[in-house]
Design an enzyme around this catalytic site. Sequence first.
Site, mmCIF file in Angstrom:
data_model
loop_
_atom_site.group_PDB
_atom_site.id
_atom_site.type_symbol
_atom_site.label_atom_id
_atom_site.label_comp_id
_atom_site.label_asym_id
_atom_site.label_seq_id
_atom_site.Cartn_x
_atom_site.Cartn_y
_atom_site.Cartn_z
ATOM 1 N N GLY A 16 0.818 -1.208 0.000
ATOM 2 C CA GLY A 16 0.000 0.000 0.000
ATOM 3 C C GLY A 16 0.846 1.250 0.000
ATOM 4 C CB ILE A 21 -0.027 6.942 5.502
ATOM 5 C CG1 ILE A 21 -0.852 8.040 6.190
ATOM 6 C CG2 ILE A 21 0.858 6.231 6.523
ATOM 7 C CD1 ILE A 21 -1.825 7.512 7.223
ATOM 8 C CG ASP A 67 -6.358 -8.739 -3.672
ATOM 9 O OD1 ASP A 67 -6.178 -8.352 -2.495
ATOM 10 O OD2 ASP A 67 -7.460 -9.147 -4.082
ATOM 11 C CB SER A 147 -6.291 3.129 12.975
ATOM 12 O OG SER A 147 -7.152 4.231 13.229
ATOM 13 C CE1 TYR A 160 -9.408 1.901 8.537
ATOM 14 C CE2 TYR A 160 -9.817 2.902 10.682
ATOM 15 C CZ TYR A 160 -9.029 2.760 9.560
ATOM 16 O OH TYR A 160 -7.856 3.472 9.455
ATOM 17 C CE LYS A 164 -6.413 0.220 9.738
ATOM 18 N NZ LYS A 164 -5.204 -0.061 8.910
#
Length: 259
Positions: A16, A21, A67, A147, A160, A164
């Site tokens: 990524g 970021i 992926d 996160s 999400y 995390k």
Amino acid sequence: MPNPHSLDGKKAFVTGGKRNIGRGIALSLADAGCDVGINDLEQDADGEETLRLIRGFGREAEFFLGDISDSAQVEQMFAAFLDRFGRIDILVNHPFGGKGAPFLDLTEENWDLNLDVGLKGFFLCSQQAARAMVAQGSGGSIVSTSSVHGARAWKGDTAYGSAKAGILRMTESMATDLGEHGIRCNAVLPGHMDVGRVFDTAPPEIGEIQEELIDKVPLRRRGTPEDIGRAVAFLCSPAAGCISGVSLPVDGGLLASGG
């Protein structure tokens, strides 16, 4: 005396890593001395710009399409990285911004997307990197971006936040299992970031939301990709040689203040 923050000659892979970021992490590692491979689902102008910037530090750079939620693609991607760079010293897991949704509106598809990419993908990549590091016999470093949502719940972050939070727990287990091989595993927790969006969308009122959130951050500013990148580079460096299994908030004090 050797510079304890130098990563000169190390080979790093950032999943990524083509923008925001991810780009900040890739460039911080290049600045510290790493040759860097980056991964994403599409190779586009963002990816090419990140490669150009890495090379601007005098480092080698390569893009690897794949992926990370697909084990076959992950295996092929890491084989290609090792063929290109000869070894892997650092893995940084950082794909996927996530998609928020209220609990009552959360779909199975959204849940699967968050967990498949945001947790399963981290596991698949970490396992491939760790196996290569063990075979090399000289240790290594794996850093994953979690996160503040992994440590505390906010509205709309069920899927999400669950992914995390899973990263934090997986990091502890990896540190425990891989320590005997000299592999250090840590996580960073970005807070309110200046990347132009929250989760996957930017509704018209987003500017007002961002300004309101800044007032809840003790340092009264948003984090930047460079802030995260420098924290990651530190955790990968000899200066952090006895740090493993930790989760480092890079959030301007947001979690500490209960914001």
